[in-house]
Write an enzyme that holds these catalytic residues in place. Sequence first.
Site: not given
Ligand SMILES: [Ca+2]
Length: 504
Positions: A67, A106, A110, A165, A167, A190, A322
Amino acid sequence: MLFPQQELIKSIIMDKKINRRDFLKLAGVTAAGVMLPGCADELLSGSAQSTGGPANKPNFIIIFCDDLGYGDLGCFGSKKHRTPNIDRMAAEGMRFTSFYVTSGVCTPSRSSLMTGCYPRRVNMHQSGRNEWVLFPVAQKGLNPNEITIAEVLKTRGYATACVGKWHLGDQPEFLPTRQGFDYYYGIPYSNDMGSRQRKQNPPLPLLRNEKVIEAPADQNTLTKRYTEEVLKFITSNKDKPFFVYLPHTMPHNPVHSSEKFRGKSANDGYGDCVEEIDWSTGRILETLKKLGIDDRTLIVFTSDNGAAKRWGGSNLPLSGFKGSTMEGGMREPAVCRWPGKIPAGKTCDELASTLDLLPTLAQLAGTEPPTDRIIDGKDIWPLMTGKRGAKSPHEAFYYYFRDQLQAVRSGKWKLHLPFRIKRREQERAAPNAPLKLYDLEADIAETNNLADQHPDVVKRLLALAEKARDDLGDVNRKGKNQRPAGWVVTPKPLLFSSKPQDSY
Ligand SMILES: [Ca+2]
């Protein structure tokens, strides 16, 4: 040049189910009389045109913030955050100013970095319950049959680590250790998904490989500990080629930083996090120099999506936040550095994406992306090296939010598609969203709708959008070339336990 049979074997080995021993067996049986002696090893270690032996294979480090907005770094115009290390990295390398992630949130973002594919291609565009990302104890995860960057590099002998992270699934079969990473240290989703924020969830777990070593994770020291883990991994693998993927947990809300940085920035907790990430980046750069591997290491620094609306980050001069398909949601600050290979102090405004990292790194490691499936990314090495006249390899870039195709960019033009109901997460769905055309070169903030003046451009971009719908799908329309996500029937929570990890 490989014979077709060799191509076939090469694509088979890309499937993680085949290990080296199995491959050699397979190569011996399948290709008897076709392969020359030594070919199997050549295929395992790369083609004859590769950049040389193991000593010449570059190291790769991808630093991926969570973010962080387009305007949050000094080298991208921030006046609030002190980021001298990343700014120096930009001065010694190249800034990409039209660098995209494939989603404003996210998980889908990813999935693209890991596979070089649009989220809908690998069915990671939303959770199994149609949420915008995966939540704890999720049935869904990145399919173990997908081939990640780490797996591509493993075929070239790379040591691989994921620190941060993840995710992309919190069940054991979806963890980084099952997707090509030798080592994992971090949180699986997260930092706002622990029991402190949502009572029904397990305490936020910190994992080493597949074992929960702390819960709830002490978030204040995460950035510091991630950094220490990375430095340790780099130092112990300095004589091998290595790949480090460092997806920071910060500056995602709730923001945390260690004591040294807490309360020190001009932008509250958010700024503290950004400045600690800058410190972390500086430590990595310093260590590479100290170990004498600075000039054979490519570092990419970027973010998984734009800054959120109310958490202190900035996407300026872009519009949107976002979770949106405005530039602010999906265009990221990006810096690439490799002394002696990437020219210093340059800027590239050609369209590039996290999709491109897998093909680019594969090529640099002396191999190629998987050939048995569609990969959306392209090799952007000509852009990274500032080759004269190098252009973006993408005819079009597609902006999806969850399952919905919302915009398409080609060259300088971006078309926002018209909607009766446009999906948005942080704001209510937008009714009657009209078609809009922006010239991003002249109007980076998307304020001046030129659709009426350029009907020919609108027509061309609508045709490109239709191509994506056919290929990747759109809302309930299935795409011709989508692949299934991974799925477990009865997911279990990742809990801290002193028992051995296989006990749950
Ligand atoms: Ca994110």
